[in-house]
Every structure is written in C-alpha cells, then in structure tokens.
Design a protein around this motif. Sequence first.
Motif, PDB file in Angstrom:
ATOM      1  N   ILE A   1       6.266  26.940 -14.505  1.00 11.75           N
ATOM      2  CA  ILE A   1       6.838  26.194 -15.629  1.00 11.75           C
ATOM      3  C   ILE A   1       7.104  24.747 -15.220  1.00 11.75           C
ATOM      4  N   LYS A   2       7.639  24.547 -14.036  1.00  9.86           N
ATOM      5  CA  LYS A   2       7.956  23.180 -13.602  1.00  9.86           C
ATOM      6  C   LYS A   2       6.690  22.358 -13.393  1.00  9.86           C
ATOM      7  N   THR A   3       5.633  22.995 -12.890  1.00  6.92           N
ATOM      8  CA  THR A   3       4.361  22.292 -12.723  1.00  6.92           C
ATOM      9  C   THR A   3       3.802  21.863 -14.071  1.00  6.92           C
ATOM     10  N   ASP A   4       4.146  22.612 -15.115  1.00  4.11           N
ATOM     11  CA  ASP A   4       3.699  22.274 -16.471  1.00  4.11           C
ATOM     12  C   ASP A   4       4.758  21.449 -17.189  1.00  4.11           C
ATOM     13  N   PHE A   5       5.461  20.599 -16.444  1.00  2.00           N
ATOM     14  CA  PHE A   5       6.432  19.634 -16.996  1.00  2.00           C
ATOM     15  C   PHE A   5       7.614  20.308 -17.687  1.00  2.00           C
ATOM     16  N   GLY A   6       7.929  21.545 -17.289  1.00  2.00           N
ATOM     17  CA  GLY A   6       9.070  22.234 -17.875  1.00  2.00           C
ATOM     18  C   GLY A   6       8.805  22.831 -19.240  1.00  2.00           C
ATOM     19  N   ARG A   7       7.535  22.850 -19.641  1.00  2.00           N
ATOM     20  CA  ARG A   7       7.210  23.422 -20.955  1.00  2.00           C
ATOM     21  C   ARG A   7       7.141  24.944 -20.851  1.00  2.00           C
ATOM     22  N   VAL A   8       7.766  25.620 -21.818  1.00  2.00           N
ATOM     23  CA  VAL A   8       7.774  27.079 -21.826  1.00  2.00           C
ATOM     24  C   VAL A   8       7.975  27.562 -23.254  1.00  2.00           C
TER      25      VAL A   8
ATOM     26  N   PHE B   1      -4.125  29.108  -7.685  1.00  2.00           N
ATOM     27  CA  PHE B   1      -2.925  29.865  -8.034  1.00  2.00           C
ATOM     28  C   PHE B   1      -1.680  28.986  -8.025  1.00  2.00           C
ATOM     29  N   ARG B   2      -1.790  27.792  -7.454  1.00  2.00           N
ATOM     30  CA  ARG B   2      -0.689  26.819  -7.507  1.00  2.00           C
ATOM     31  C   ARG B   2      -0.957  25.723  -8.535  1.00  2.00           C
ATOM     32  N   ALA B   3      -1.915  25.948  -9.417  1.00  2.00           N
ATOM     33  CA  ALA B   3      -2.274  25.006 -10.487  1.00  2.00           C
ATOM     34  C   ALA B   3      -2.993  23.767  -9.978  1.00  2.00           C
ATOM     35  N   ALA B   4      -3.625  23.856  -8.790  1.00  2.00           N
ATOM     36  CA  ALA B   4      -4.421  22.732  -8.296  1.00  2.00           C
ATOM     37  C   ALA B   4      -5.566  22.464  -9.265  1.00  2.00           C
ATOM     38  N   LEU B   5      -5.847  21.181  -9.525  1.00  2.00           N
ATOM     39  CA  LEU B   5      -6.813  20.813 -10.551  1.00  2.00           C
ATOM     40  C   LEU B   5      -8.254  20.858 -10.068  1.00  2.00           C
ATOM     41  N   GLY B   6      -8.475  20.674  -8.764  1.00  2.00           N
ATOM     42  CA  GLY B   6      -9.807  20.825  -8.199  1.00  2.00           C
ATOM     43  C   GLY B   6     -10.862  19.953  -8.836  1.00  2.00           C
ATOM     44  N   TYR B   7     -12.018  20.564  -9.088  1.00  2.00           N
ATOM     45  CA  TYR B   7     -13.189  19.850  -9.624  1.00  2.00           C
ATOM     46  C   TYR B   7     -12.848  19.110 -10.911  1.00  2.00           C
ATOM     47  N   ARG B   8     -12.158  19.786 -11.821  1.00  2.00           N
ATOM     48  CA  ARG B   8     -11.893  19.151 -13.124  1.00  2.00           C
ATOM     49  C   ARG B   8     -10.947  17.964 -12.988  1.00  2.00           C
ATOM     50  N   GLY B   9      -9.998  18.061 -12.091  1.00  2.00           N
ATOM     51  CA  GLY B   9      -9.109  16.924 -11.862  1.00  2.00           C
ATOM     52  C   GLY B   9      -9.853  15.728 -11.291  1.00  2.00           C
TER      53      GLY B   9
ATOM     54  N   VAL C   1       0.823  -1.210   0.000  1.00  2.00           N
ATOM     55  CA  VAL C   1       0.000   0.000   0.000  1.00  2.00           C
ATOM     56  C   VAL C   1       0.861   1.265   0.000  1.00  2.00           C
ATOM     57  N   GLY C   2       0.466   2.222  -0.814  1.00  2.00           N
ATOM     58  CA  GLY C   2       1.062   3.558  -0.787  1.00  2.00           C
ATOM     59  C   GLY C   2       0.035   4.552  -0.273  1.00  2.00           C
ATOM     60  N   ALA C   3       0.459   5.463   0.608  1.00  2.00           N
ATOM     61  CA  ALA C   3      -0.427   6.497   1.141  1.00  2.00           C
ATOM     62  C   ALA C   3       0.258   7.846   0.969  1.00  2.00           C
ATOM     63  N   VAL C   4      -0.377   8.747   0.257  1.00  2.00           N
ATOM     64  CA  VAL C   4       0.256  10.011  -0.118  1.00  2.00           C
ATOM     65  C   VAL C   4      -0.515  11.191   0.457  1.00  2.00           C
ATOM     66  N   THR C   5       0.209  12.130   1.057  1.00  2.00           N
ATOM     67  CA  THR C   5      -0.381  13.367   1.560  1.00  2.00           C
ATOM     68  C   THR C   5       0.462  14.546   1.065  1.00  2.00           C
ATOM     69  N   PHE C   6       0.078  15.754   1.459  1.00  2.00           N
ATOM     70  CA  PHE C   6       0.764  16.950   0.959  1.00  2.00           C
ATOM     71  C   PHE C   6       1.797  17.517   1.924  1.00  2.00           C
ATOM     72  N   SER C   7       1.731  17.160   3.194  1.00  2.00           N
ATOM     73  CA  SER C   7       2.697  17.693   4.146  1.00  2.00           C
ATOM     74  C   SER C   7       3.357  16.562   4.918  1.00  2.00           C
TER      75      SER C   7
ATOM     76  N   PHE D   1      -6.996  15.173  -2.581  1.00  2.00           N
ATOM     77  CA  PHE D   1      -6.783  15.011  -4.021  1.00  2.00           C
ATOM     78  C   PHE D   1      -7.123  16.265  -4.808  1.00  2.00           C
ATOM     79  N   GLN D   2      -8.043  17.095  -4.291  1.00  2.00           N
ATOM     80  CA  GLN D   2      -8.424  18.304  -5.022  1.00  2.00           C
ATOM     81  C   GLN D   2      -7.259  19.268  -5.184  1.00  2.00           C
ATOM     82  N   ASP D   3      -6.217  19.109  -4.363  1.00  2.00           N
ATOM     83  CA  ASP D   3      -5.070  20.020  -4.412  1.00  2.00           C
ATOM     84  C   ASP D   3      -3.963  19.554  -5.352  1.00  2.00           C
ATOM     85  N   THR D   4      -4.145  18.420  -6.005  1.00  2.00           N
ATOM     86  CA  THR D   4      -3.089  17.921  -6.898  1.00  2.00           C
ATOM     87  C   THR D   4      -2.932  18.824  -8.115  1.00  2.00           C
ATOM     88  N   ASP D   5      -1.674  19.016  -8.515  1.00  2.00           N
ATOM     89  CA  ASP D   5      -1.393  19.771  -9.733  1.00  2.00           C
ATOM     90  C   ASP D   5      -1.113  18.782 -10.863  1.00  2.00           C
TER      91      ASP D   5
END
Length: 571
Positions: free
Chosen positions: A132-139, A227-235, A48-54, A193-197
Amino acid sequence: MLDGLNPAQLEVVLCGQHCLAVACPGAGKTRTIASKAAHCLADPARRVGAVTFSRDAAVELRDRILALAGKNCKPRLKAGTFHSLAFAQISAGGKRRDVASDGDRSGIVARVLGESGVSWTLEEAVQVIERIKTDFGRVQEGTDDARLYHAYQEALARNGKIDFQDMLRLAVAGMDSGDIEPYALTDLLVDEFQDTDPLQYRWIEHHARAGATVTVVGDDDQSIYGFRAALGYRGMETFASMLDARRVVLGSNYRCHGEILAAADAVIRNNAERIPKVLHAEKGPGGTVAVLRFEDEYDEAVAAIEMLQSRLAADTSGAVLARTNRILDPLEAVCRSHGVSYYRASGYSVLSRPEGALMCNLFEIIQQSKTNGLDAVLAFAGMGTSDLSALHDAMGPSLIQRQKKDIVALGLSDETATAYRAFIKRLAEWQGLCTRQLYSLVLEGVREWMLGFAKKDAAIRAIVATYDVLSRLNGPFNERIAFMKRENNQPRPGAMVLTTMHSSKGLEWDHVWMIRAEESVVPDEKSPESEERRLFYVAMSRARQTLTISSTRKNPVSRFTIESGALDHPT
C-alpha cells in the motif's frame, strides 16, 4: 577520470542530456557512474546527486566519486540511498522524525492484527502494508487491507513514529504538494534503476522536473524484485520516452569468460519484454559450463562441496547458489560434517534453531555425559510446567520411571502419565543401545521421535538437518556434537559462500555451482516465468571461470538449463 573507459561508457559520461544506460552484468556500471559524477563535478557550478539502494553501496560510490573528483567537491555531492535522502528532506528545518525499528513495527503490526481479527500472519500483514505504501498509500476502503493499514498508521502516529517506507512516501507527498523542495541538483545519477518502485520513480521524476539532468543505469534483464513492485523493463521504457533520454547499451562484460556469457545470454533471450542488447565477453574464451544430475540432494551437495573445496584451495572464490534459502540446508549439513569453512550469506542457518540444540542435548542425556535438560525434552513433547514441577517435587532433580498409578497420584492426567512412562522407557532403550555403541539406531530413533512432535516446517527442517550432520560423523555423541558446533560459518577468505540467487545479485565468484535447477524449483510456480528466467540469468552471470548447473532426479531438469544450450555438452 576518463582513462580506460570504453566507447559506450565514455558516451554515458559525456552525455549532456537525460540518459538511459542499459548495463549488462559485469559492465563496469559503478565505474561509469563514478566517472560521470566526477566529470560533472569538475564544473564548479554543478551539483550532483548519486542514488543507490543500499547504504554500503552508497558509501562505496561516494568514496569512488571523491577519489576521482577530489575531496574539495564533497559539498557539491549528495550521495545516499533513496530513503536516506528522503529522510533528510522530511527532517529539514529541525523536524523530529522518530523511525520505528523492525521490532517496533512487528510489535505494532501484531497488536493491530490481534485487535482487527484478520487471520493473517505477521509476514503477510507487513507485505500488505508495504504494498500500500509503495502505491502512495492508496487502498480500497472497506477492505481488510484498508482496515489494517489505517489501524497501523494510527498506531504509528500515537507512538510518534514513522516507519522506513514512510521516509520516501512523505518526501514524495511533500514534493507533490509543494511543501518540500527537490534537491537543488544539476545532475542526478541513479544506480540499479530497474529495481525502482513507483515511489522511487516519482522521486526521480520530481528532480527531473526541477531541472536536474538524470542519468539512470540498470539492466532490465536483471530485474528480479517484481514482488517488491520493481518497475523493471516498463519503468526503463517509460523513463526513456517521458524524458526523451538517450539510450546507451553497455554490452561489454568484464567478468565472465565467453562460454558462460553465451549460455546466460541464450537463456535471457527467451524473454519477450526486454531491451535488445548485444553482449561481448571481454575476457574471451576459457570458461566452462557443466550440467550434472544426481540421485538426491545429498549426493548433489557432497559433489558441490568437494569440487568447490578443491578449487578454493587454489586461492580462488566459490559459491553455491539456490533458489531459496531452505535448499541450502543439505549443503550446510555437508560442510559441517566435512569440516569445510563456509559462510551462509542469506537467511538463517537451520542448525541455529532451538530444535537442533534440543536434539543435541537429548543425545548427550542418552550418552549420560549430561544429566540435566530432560525438562526441555519433555516440554517439547507437550508436557506442561505444572506436570514437570509435580514430578520433580516427588523425584528430585532426576526423573525416573514410576508406576502409572504413582504418577497419576501426583496430579498428572492419565494420558500424560502414559506418555511420560513411554518416553522414560524409550530413553532407557536408547541408553542401552548407546552403551553398545549402536549409535545409528539411536540417531534414527531420536529423529523419528522428535519428528512426531514437530509441527512447523522450520522445526522439521532443523531436526532433519541436525540428524544429517551427526549421522555423517563418527564416535560418541559428545564428540560429534563438539565437532558440529565448531565455528566455521564465518565470512572469511577462502570460505565457501552458500547463498540464494536473489542475494547473489551484485556479487561474483571464480566458481559458481547452481543447485536444484529443476522444474517446480526454478522456475518457482508462484512467480512469473519471465522473472524466474531473469533470476536464473543473474545467477549464471555471477561466474567468472566455471559454472556448474546441477539437479536431482526428483524433478525434470529446469527449462532454463535446456534453454542455455549447456545440455548439448553435458558432463
């Protein structure tokens, strides 16, 4: 491990397929995740893997899982943050990864900015790099963003370092290319999960494709980090449709009384893009929601502190929540002047800024309880080191009034000599007023003089806040300053918490007071209305027993207060 779970929580725990658990505030989501992990670990073949933000949340979750599953399950459990788990992936096989500290990063960004000629602040540049890094380094090549990003990455590489965001970016890139394997998990559980980018979402997606059954727990109504690119509802919707996940709504709230939950629900229902959910207050009725209005922020601050202090005396918890950290300045000033134990839990105390210390030093010089420190005051007014050295060479340690021609003869400019004489004259006037105990006139004079030289907003705030505390105290300045400097800003039991709406997420108190609930404050005009509404909802749902929403007459009442329906029964 399944005892006491409600039907919806039990459905999540026993679900054998990908699952999207939509958890309202106070729904017991951590307990649900821990129970699900322990249930999976009861099968010796599962990992099992368990992932949190802090980090703190990860440690707590791991301990709760092992308390239910048993310590012997520890080798089959990987619990951590996205970044810690990603760092282990990119460091596998003994690869050395030196992570830049915040100081390292700031230094590198500052150097890159200086060389590039781009007129951004350090904070703006860091935000560009993180985006830029959140967008996989694309610029887009050829832009200022691209030049800054590439120069920053090259500087990191020259120093043999990666930064915090590179941990996840490199792990995802490695899994994209096949150079890094996802963790060998049978089950992956993700909190908040709503906070995932986008990067974090891709990390989860790789593990799902590698065979892990994924359960994510979150609340689209509490997505407040756009503002941190969290995906929220759409994610959340994308996850459910992509993996054909079972949807389960955890709508039972164990935190708030019915009156508070109903008011919060009335607000959030005004958002169009949200997962429908029915909320139920398990505590039933018994809470209160009050709406108050005040002439100004200091009337509001005094009312909030006095009311909450009386309730905290009954061994309960209380917090004041504001849209931004700076709005808390009057609250801290009132706590200091009233001697109330408090804890400013988000951002820096404005009273710790150097301008506040300088102001206190000047008052002690005026009172003549201190003889040194005048150099710092004159430097604040713009006098240079060479000018101050010339004055001391001529006068010794104590600076006194002299004829203008004598000062100019020391090498000071005509303008500087005039400014020096004007200040020394004003200092003598302040000392005369102080001798006659006309402290309020001295306070006003010093405040006005210092504001005349303050350039930055933070400096102005520090001067105003220090004045506000000292003007509410009595006695000589040295006694007022000693009282103000007493250490009462500590996270101790019974301390009143002063924090922002963003920082309140995940926390709860018996009594919550939301200040400056006004148009142009919340919602903030620079942020999407839907996200501001979610932020207001998060703040409201921190309260267990009483919720007070207040505003000043500077602005109209916030539209969110109106939406709550609480204005129909104002106090």
